[in-house]
Design an enzyme around this catalytic site. Structure first.
Site, PDB file in Angstrom:
ATOM      1  N   LYS A   1      -4.608   8.291  12.463  1.00 53.36           N
ATOM      2  CA  LYS A   1      -6.014   7.881  12.490  1.00 53.36           C
ATOM      3  C   LYS A   1      -6.937   9.104  12.582  1.00 53.36           C
ATOM      4  CE  LYS A   1      -5.360   3.394  12.258  1.00 53.36           C
ATOM      5  NZ  LYS A   1      -5.825   2.640  11.092  1.00 53.36           N
TER       6      LYS A   1
ATOM      7  N   VAL B   1       0.815  -1.224   0.000  1.00 55.15           N
ATOM      8  CA  VAL B   1       0.000   0.000   0.000  1.00 55.15           C
ATOM      9  C   VAL B   1       0.848   1.273   0.000  1.00 55.15           C
ATOM     10  CG1 VAL B   1      -2.017  -1.079   1.102  1.00 55.15           C
ATOM     11  CG2 VAL B   1      -0.281   0.047   2.527  1.00 55.15           C
TER      12      VAL B   1
ATOM     13  N   TYR C   1       0.312   7.288  15.789  1.00 56.37           N
ATOM     14  CA  TYR C   1      -0.842   6.474  15.367  1.00 56.37           C
ATOM     15  C   TYR C   1      -2.136   7.291  15.471  1.00 56.37           C
ATOM     16  CZ  TYR C   1      -3.961   2.348  15.299  1.00 56.37           C
ATOM     17  OH  TYR C   1      -4.933   1.429  15.001  1.00 56.37           O
TER      18      TYR C   1
HETATM   19  N1  LIG Z   1      -7.420  -4.938  15.833  1.00 54.29           N
HETATM   20  C1  LIG Z   1      -7.756  -3.851  16.506  1.00 54.29           C
HETATM   21  O1  LIG Z   1      -8.017  -3.858  17.721  1.00 54.29           O
HETATM   22  C2  LIG Z   1      -7.828  -2.512  15.783  1.00 54.29           C
HETATM   23  C3  LIG Z   1      -8.399  -1.446  16.474  1.00 54.29           C
HETATM   24  C4  LIG Z   1      -8.483  -0.205  15.856  1.00 54.29           C
HETATM   25  C5  LIG Z   1      -8.027  -0.049  14.569  1.00 54.29           C
HETATM   26  N2  LIG Z   1      -7.461  -1.108  13.913  1.00 54.29           N
HETATM   27  C6  LIG Z   1      -6.977  -0.864  12.553  1.00 54.29           C
HETATM   28  O2  LIG Z   1      -7.538  -1.789  11.653  1.00 54.29           O
HETATM   29  C7  LIG Z   1      -6.646  -2.030  10.578  1.00 54.29           C
HETATM   30  C8  LIG Z   1      -6.470  -3.515  10.383  1.00 54.29           C
HETATM   31  O3  LIG Z   1      -6.128  -4.083  11.614  1.00 54.29           O
HETATM   32  P1  LIG Z   1      -6.147  -5.666  11.882  1.00 54.29           P
HETATM   33  O4  LIG Z   1      -6.395  -5.802  13.334  1.00 54.29           O
HETATM   34  O5  LIG Z   1      -7.017  -6.349  10.900  1.00 54.29           O
HETATM   35  O6  LIG Z   1      -4.604  -5.991  11.586  1.00 54.29           O
HETATM   36  P2  LIG Z   1      -3.901  -7.330  11.030  1.00 54.29           P
HETATM   37  O7  LIG Z   1      -2.486  -7.233  11.471  1.00 54.29           O
HETATM   38  O8  LIG Z   1      -4.707  -8.544  11.385  1.00 54.29           O
HETATM   39  O9  LIG Z   1      -3.979  -7.140   9.432  1.00 54.29           O
HETATM   40  C9  LIG Z   1      -3.274  -6.144   8.761  1.00 54.29           C
HETATM   41  C10 LIG Z   1      -2.918  -6.674   7.380  1.00 54.29           C
HETATM   42  O10 LIG Z   1      -2.258  -5.604   6.664  1.00 54.29           O
HETATM   43  C11 LIG Z   1      -1.201  -6.172   5.905  1.00 54.29           C
HETATM   44  N3  LIG Z   1      -0.192  -5.158   5.589  1.00 54.29           N
HETATM   45  C12 LIG Z   1       0.734  -4.607   6.424  1.00 54.29           C
HETATM   46  N4  LIG Z   1       1.494  -3.737   5.748  1.00 54.29           N
HETATM   47  C13 LIG Z   1       1.045  -3.732   4.461  1.00 54.29           C
HETATM   48  C14 LIG Z   1       1.443  -3.037   3.272  1.00 54.29           C
HETATM   49  N5  LIG Z   1       2.482  -2.173   3.277  1.00 54.29           N
HETATM   50  N6  LIG Z   1       0.756  -3.264   2.132  1.00 54.29           N
HETATM   51  C15 LIG Z   1      -0.287  -4.134   2.115  1.00 54.29           C
HETATM   52  N7  LIG Z   1      -0.693  -4.834   3.191  1.00 54.29           N
HETATM   53  C16 LIG Z   1      -0.034  -4.628   4.356  1.00 54.29           C
HETATM   54  C17 LIG Z   1      -0.656  -7.285   6.797  1.00 54.29           C
HETATM   55  O11 LIG Z   1       0.080  -8.238   6.045  1.00 54.29           O
HETATM   56  C18 LIG Z   1      -1.936  -7.860   7.406  1.00 54.29           C
HETATM   57  O12 LIG Z   1      -2.450  -8.941   6.652  1.00 54.29           O
HETATM   58  C19 LIG Z   1      -5.379  -1.233  10.908  1.00 54.29           C
HETATM   59  O13 LIG Z   1      -5.443   0.004  10.275  1.00 54.29           O
HETATM   60  C20 LIG Z   1      -5.482  -1.041  12.415  1.00 54.29           C
HETATM   61  O14 LIG Z   1      -4.801   0.120  12.831  1.00 54.29           O
HETATM   62  C21 LIG Z   1      -7.356  -2.337  14.488  1.00 54.29           C
END
Ligand SMILES: NC(=O)c1ccc[n+]([C@@H]2O[C@H](COP(=O)([O-])OP(=O)(O)OC[C@H]3O[C@@H](n4cnc5c(N)ncnc54)[C@H](O)[C@@H]3O)[C@@H](O)[C@H]2O)c1
Length: 258
Positions: A165, A60, A161
């Site tokens: 966000k 990305v 972060y």
């Molecule tokens: N899990 C939580 O509690 C939570 C809470 C608030 C916000 N978020 C946000 O939700 C989003 C997804 O979180 P998640 O929990 O599903 O995380 P996750 O780690 O399960 O999934 C993230 C995915 O992004 C991919 N990724 C990382 N860098 C990349 C790149 N440069 N290009 C393409 N793909 C890439 C990873 O390989 C992974 O498969 C993030 O933005 C995170 O900040 C998560």
């Protein structure tokens, strides 16, 4: 929007939120393009879903890589849904234990991957959606971003972060306004704490117990499918636009999180 027959591009499609959303949209009849840097995770979800799903290894942070994935999506039919749910580094405290400042480059890395890449996907996906035939109400597509409740109540160590966000929250309305003339909606989801691989190799029960106690109700972490359900509902409901929706069981972070 009728999800059946739409094409959906999911950035971070191999991750917790991304894979759960791919499952739901695919189940509802969409063809899904899983974009992820991690080949194993991305391929696994395509193997699970089968026909109507495709994995495109995507970074990305790389404009050409994102455009290539969008071109694949356009080849499958009208791109209608773009879900931005990739992960990235978390940043750190502004001063370390010796009161030395964190590297400015570390701050910018977090901004680039979460905020910069989100905007890049939005602008490129919007250009592809703008080429499609309009649906009922003149709707052409929907962009679903992922912020975090850290945008509003960021914890210690989350300056970068939370800034990234918060930037996603801030650009939701102007993006929706920019894209309204072509019938593209923009909505941001701000999740609380969800049980996904983002937390690393920690025992899920311990994780759930630790974070769950800070949640008002229900007293547990969120499940990725609950995020995916919201993403599906956002896609379906044409009147949702230009807004950030918290999904957090009424959790409000303290300075240390839980
Ligand atoms: N899990 C939580 O509690 C939570 C809470 C608030 C916000 N978020 C946000 O939700 C989003 C997804 O979180 P998640 O929990 O599903 O995380 P996750 O780690 O399960 O999934 C993230 C995915 O992004 C991919 N990724 C990382 N860098 C990349 C790149 N440069 N290009 C393409 N793909 C890439 C990873 O390989 C992974 O498969 C993030 O933005 C995170 O900040 C998560």
């Amino acid at each position: 929007m009728d999800i059946n027959g739409a094409v959906a591009l999911i950035a971070g499609g191999g991750g917790g939120f991304g894979a759960a959303t791919a499952r739901r949209l695919h189940q509802a009849g969409a063809r899904v393009v899983i974009c992820d840097l991690d080949e194993a995770k991305g391929s696994a979800i395509v193997e699970e879903l089968g026909e109507g799903s495709v994995f495109v290894r995507t970074d990305v942070l790389d404009e050409d890589s994102v455009q290539a994935a969008i071109t694949v999506a356009e080849g499958l039919g009208p791109l209608r849904i773009a879900v931005v749910a990739h992960g990235g580094p978390g940043g750190g405290r502004t001063l370390n234990r010796e009161n030395e400042p964190v590297a400015q480059g570390d701050f910018m890395k977090v901004i680039n991957i979460f905020l910069g890449a989100t905007y890049n996907i939005a602008r490129l996906a919007a250009a592809a959606m703008a080429k499609t035939e309009p649906l009922r109400d003149g709707e052409r597509g929907v962009i679903i971003n992922t912020a975090s409740i850290a945008a509003f109540d960021g914890t210690i160590g989350q300056a970068a972060y939370a800034a990234a966000k918060g930037g996603i929250v801030g650009m939701t309305l102007p993006l929706a306004r920019d894209l309204a003339p072509v019938g593209i909606r923009v909505i941001t989801i701000a999740p609380g704490t969800f049980l996904t691989p983002a937390y690393g190799d920690v025992d899920p029960e311990q994780l759930d117990a630790y974070w769950g106690k800070a949640v008002q109700f229900p007293k547990r972490m969120g499940r990725a499918d609950e995020y995916a359900l919201l993403a599906e509902q956002i896609a379906q409901n044409v009147y949702l636009n230009g807004e950030t929706i918290r999904i957090d069981g009424a959790l409000r972070f303290t300075p240390k999180g839980a």
